[in-house]
Write a protein that holds these residues in place. Structure first.
Motif, mmCIF file in Angstrom:
data_model
loop_
_atom_site.group_PDB
_atom_site.id
_atom_site.type_symbol
_atom_site.label_atom_id
_atom_site.label_comp_id
_atom_site.label_asym_id
_atom_site.label_seq_id
_atom_site.Cartn_x
_atom_site.Cartn_y
_atom_site.Cartn_z
ATOM 1 N N ASP A 67 0.876 -1.170 0.000
ATOM 2 C CA ASP A 67 0.000 0.000 0.000
ATOM 3 C C ASP A 67 0.910 1.216 0.000
ATOM 4 O O ASP A 67 1.965 1.206 0.628
ATOM 5 C CB ASP A 67 -0.847 0.022 1.271
ATOM 6 N N GLN A 68 0.509 2.256 -0.678
ATOM 7 C CA GLN A 68 1.323 3.467 -0.701
ATOM 8 C C GLN A 68 1.209 4.189 0.640
ATOM 9 O O GLN A 68 0.126 4.267 1.220
ATOM 10 C CB GLN A 68 0.875 4.381 -1.840
ATOM 11 N N LEU A 69 2.343 4.683 1.149
ATOM 12 C CA LEU A 69 2.344 5.313 2.471
ATOM 13 C C LEU A 69 1.573 6.629 2.475
ATOM 14 O O LEU A 69 1.010 7.033 3.471
ATOM 15 C CB LEU A 69 3.788 5.581 2.930
ATOM 16 N N ASN A 70 1.584 7.306 1.342
ATOM 17 C CA ASN A 70 0.919 8.598 1.282
ATOM 18 C C ASN A 70 -0.399 8.446 0.523
ATOM 19 O O ASN A 70 -0.415 8.408 -0.705
ATOM 20 C CB ASN A 70 1.844 9.606 0.579
ATOM 21 N N SER A 71 -1.514 8.348 1.252
ATOM 22 C CA SER A 71 -2.783 8.005 0.593
ATOM 23 C C SER A 71 -3.417 9.218 -0.099
ATOM 24 O O SER A 71 -4.347 9.082 -0.873
ATOM 25 C CB SER A 71 -3.755 7.416 1.599
ATOM 26 N N ARG A 72 -2.877 10.393 0.156
ATOM 27 C CA ARG A 72 -3.474 11.592 -0.412
ATOM 28 C C ARG A 72 -3.346 11.665 -1.941
ATOM 29 O O ARG A 72 -4.177 12.260 -2.610
ATOM 30 C CB ARG A 72 -2.775 12.789 0.229
ATOM 31 N N TYR A 73 -2.277 11.072 -2.482
ATOM 32 C CA TYR A 73 -2.017 11.217 -3.918
ATOM 33 C C TYR A 73 -2.077 9.900 -4.682
ATOM 34 O O TYR A 73 -1.433 9.753 -5.715
ATOM 35 C CB TYR A 73 -0.649 11.889 -4.127
ATOM 36 N N ILE A 74 -2.850 8.942 -4.163
ATOM 37 C CA ILE A 74 -2.994 7.696 -4.907
ATOM 38 C C ILE A 74 -4.008 7.889 -6.028
ATOM 39 O O ILE A 74 -4.835 8.797 -5.987
ATOM 40 C CB ILE A 74 -3.429 6.518 -3.993
ATOM 41 N N LEU A 75 -3.935 7.018 -7.056
ATOM 42 C CA LEU A 75 -4.916 7.079 -8.143
ATOM 43 C C LEU A 75 -6.214 6.463 -7.638
ATOM 44 O O LEU A 75 -6.200 5.340 -7.150
ATOM 45 C CB LEU A 75 -4.441 6.265 -9.350
ATOM 46 N N PRO A 76 -7.343 7.159 -7.804
ATOM 47 C CA PRO A 76 -8.602 6.590 -7.310
ATOM 48 C C PRO A 76 -8.899 5.217 -7.921
ATOM 49 O O PRO A 76 -9.354 4.315 -7.229
ATOM 50 C CB PRO A 76 -9.655 7.611 -7.738
ATOM 51 N N GLU A 77 -8.592 5.051 -9.224
ATOM 52 C CA GLU A 77 -8.949 3.777 -9.868
ATOM 53 C C GLU A 77 -7.921 2.680 -9.600
ATOM 54 O O GLU A 77 -8.191 1.508 -9.802
ATOM 55 C CB GLU A 77 -9.194 3.960 -11.366
ATOM 56 N N GLU A 78 -6.715 3.038 -9.171
ATOM 57 C CA GLU A 78 -5.681 2.044 -8.855
ATOM 58 C C GLU A 78 -4.955 2.510 -7.592
ATOM 59 O O GLU A 78 -3.886 3.119 -7.673
ATOM 60 C CB GLU A 78 -4.658 1.912 -10.007
ATOM 61 N N PRO A 79 -5.512 2.221 -6.419
ATOM 62 C CA PRO A 79 -4.945 2.776 -5.175
ATOM 63 C C PRO A 79 -3.523 2.299 -4.867
ATOM 64 O O PRO A 79 -2.879 2.864 -3.987
ATOM 65 C CB PRO A 79 -5.931 2.342 -4.091
ATOM 66 N N LYS A 80 -3.008 1.303 -5.601
ATOM 67 C CA LYS A 80 -1.620 0.873 -5.374
ATOM 68 C C LYS A 80 -0.640 1.746 -6.165
ATOM 69 O O LYS A 80 0.568 1.549 -6.107
ATOM 70 C CB LYS A 80 -1.443 -0.597 -5.750
ATOM 71 N N ILE A 81 -1.168 2.715 -6.925
ATOM 72 C CA ILE A 81 -0.300 3.647 -7.656
ATOM 73 C C ILE A 81 -0.317 5.010 -6.974
ATOM 74 O O ILE A 81 -1.377 5.586 -6.722
ATOM 75 C CB ILE A 81 -0.731 3.780 -9.132
ATOM 76 N N LEU A 82 0.899 5.489 -6.687
ATOM 77 C CA LEU A 82 1.051 6.832 -6.119
ATOM 78 C C LEU A 82 1.503 7.772 -7.241
ATOM 79 O O LEU A 82 2.340 7.392 -8.074
ATOM 80 C CB LEU A 82 2.120 6.800 -5.024
ATOM 81 N N VAL A 83 0.959 8.976 -7.265
ATOM 82 C CA VAL A 83 1.343 9.959 -8.276
ATOM 83 C C VAL A 83 2.418 10.872 -7.690
ATOM 84 O O VAL A 83 2.239 11.442 -6.614
ATOM 85 C CB VAL A 83 0.118 10.798 -8.713
ATOM 86 N N LEU A 84 3.548 10.982 -8.394
ATOM 87 C CA LEU A 84 4.577 11.958 -8.039
ATOM 88 C C LEU A 84 4.505 13.056 -9.081
ATOM 89 O O LEU A 84 4.611 12.781 -10.273
ATOM 90 C CB LEU A 84 5.987 11.354 -8.085
ATOM 91 N N SER A 85 4.310 14.287 -8.639
ATOM 92 C CA SER A 85 4.243 15.373 -9.618
ATOM 93 C C SER A 85 4.334 16.736 -8.958
ATOM 94 O O SER A 85 4.003 16.895 -7.783
ATOM 95 C CB SER A 85 2.938 15.297 -10.408
#
Ligand code: OGA
Ligand code: MN
Length: 287
Positions: A67-85
């Motif tokens: 699970d990604q540690l920072n839940s604020r920036y995960i993709l809604p459709e794929e919560p195992k993906i975190l967005v860096l931007s």
């Protein structure tokens, strides 16, 4: 056509050409990727066109996803993906986590079970900057003076997540919620992991400390540990051990957190946008 693997530098890293991981990966291709991953520690798989679901499917070939540690920036459709931007939405809120990994570190070394591998998929690179530094911790270990190897042998290092516990790092000013986050993290217990770990697959020894997370050495006072840690942090990022990855769009880069430390170098400013999708493969307790 078989995939081609070409070394990227003398320190570590290889690029992988001729692969298409938007399709199911054949066992043969997977086996060559896995072998290259053990041989080169960092792989830059070029020219991938991956949906979030494709990236998950590829990543899951290597193991269970964290699970990604920072839940604020995960993709809604794929919560195992975190967005860096560093991009911002029309309402001014951030699209992703900005300034992730700004000091040398290995992912989640502050947790009881640190990450095995991290996979970053680059969707958009800035015109300037945005490189990621990698340093080879097998080579750093091997080059240590014998006396240092002996004194670290069997010793555990203290790994802390809150930047406020670590005098060698500072909180990024660009992250809006940094103060709350690092204050909250003060309550998370530190992890203790061997300063020298053995890679469970290759059997090679690797230096397992980093400036971002390592704040002490077990059984040593700060005054005793500090000169050793300062020496190690200097030593482990010597030019001979380091490879800086200059990203191409559609690079899928994966690294082995058990034998590599890494760092985001920054150097880009909005509206020059960097956008990455990140997946992480869970690991075991270091020994
Ligand atoms: C990470 C990380 C570095 C970068 O995703 O764990 O440290 O250059 N990223 O984005
Ligand atoms: Mn990282």
């Amino acid at each position: 056509m078989p995939i081609e693997i070409r070394p990227l530098s003398t320190s570590m890293g290889a690029e992988v050409l001729g692969a298409d991981f938007s399709k199911p990966v054949s066992n043969e291709d997977f086996a060559s990727i896995l072998q290259a991953f053990y041989d080169y520690q960092v792989l830059a798989i070029r020219d991938q066109n991956l949906s979030p679901a494709d990236q998950i499917a590829f990543s899951e070939r290597f193991g269970t996803l964290e699970d990604q540690l920072n839940s604020r920036y995960i993709l809604p459709e794929e919560p195992k993906i975190l967005v860096l931007s560093n991009d911002v939405k029309p309402d001014g809120t951030p699209v992703g986590l900005i300034d992730a990994g700004d000091f040398w570190h290995t992912d989640s070394s502050h947790r009881p079970l640190p990450s095995m591998a991290t996979i970053l998929y680059s969707l958009k690179n800035p015109d300037e900057g945005g490189d990621t530094g990698f340093a080879n911790m097998y080579a750093a270990y091997e080059a240590l003076p014998q006396s240092m190897k002996d004194s670290l042998d069997g010793r555990r290092a203290v790994q802390a997540v809150s930047k406020f516990k670590n005098k060698r790092v500072v909180a990024s000013e660009r992250r809006p919620d940094a103060t709350e986050k690092y204050t909250e993290q003060m309550a998370i217990p530190d992890a203790l992991h061997p300063a020298i770990r053995t890679h469970p697959v290759t059997g090679r020894k690797a230096l397992y400390v980093s400036q971002r997370f390592t704040i002490g050495l077990e059984g040593m006072s700060e005054a005793e540990a500090d000169p050793i840690l300062d020496f190690l942090f200097e030593h482990q990022t010597k030019a001979d051990f380091v490879y800086y990855h200059h990203w191409q769009d559609n690079d899928l880069v994966m690294w082995d957190n058990r034998c590599v430390i890494h760092r985001a170098t920054g150097g880009y400013t909005y509206p020059d946008v960097r956008l990455m999708h990140r997946t992480v493969i869970a690991g075991d307790a270091p020994y």
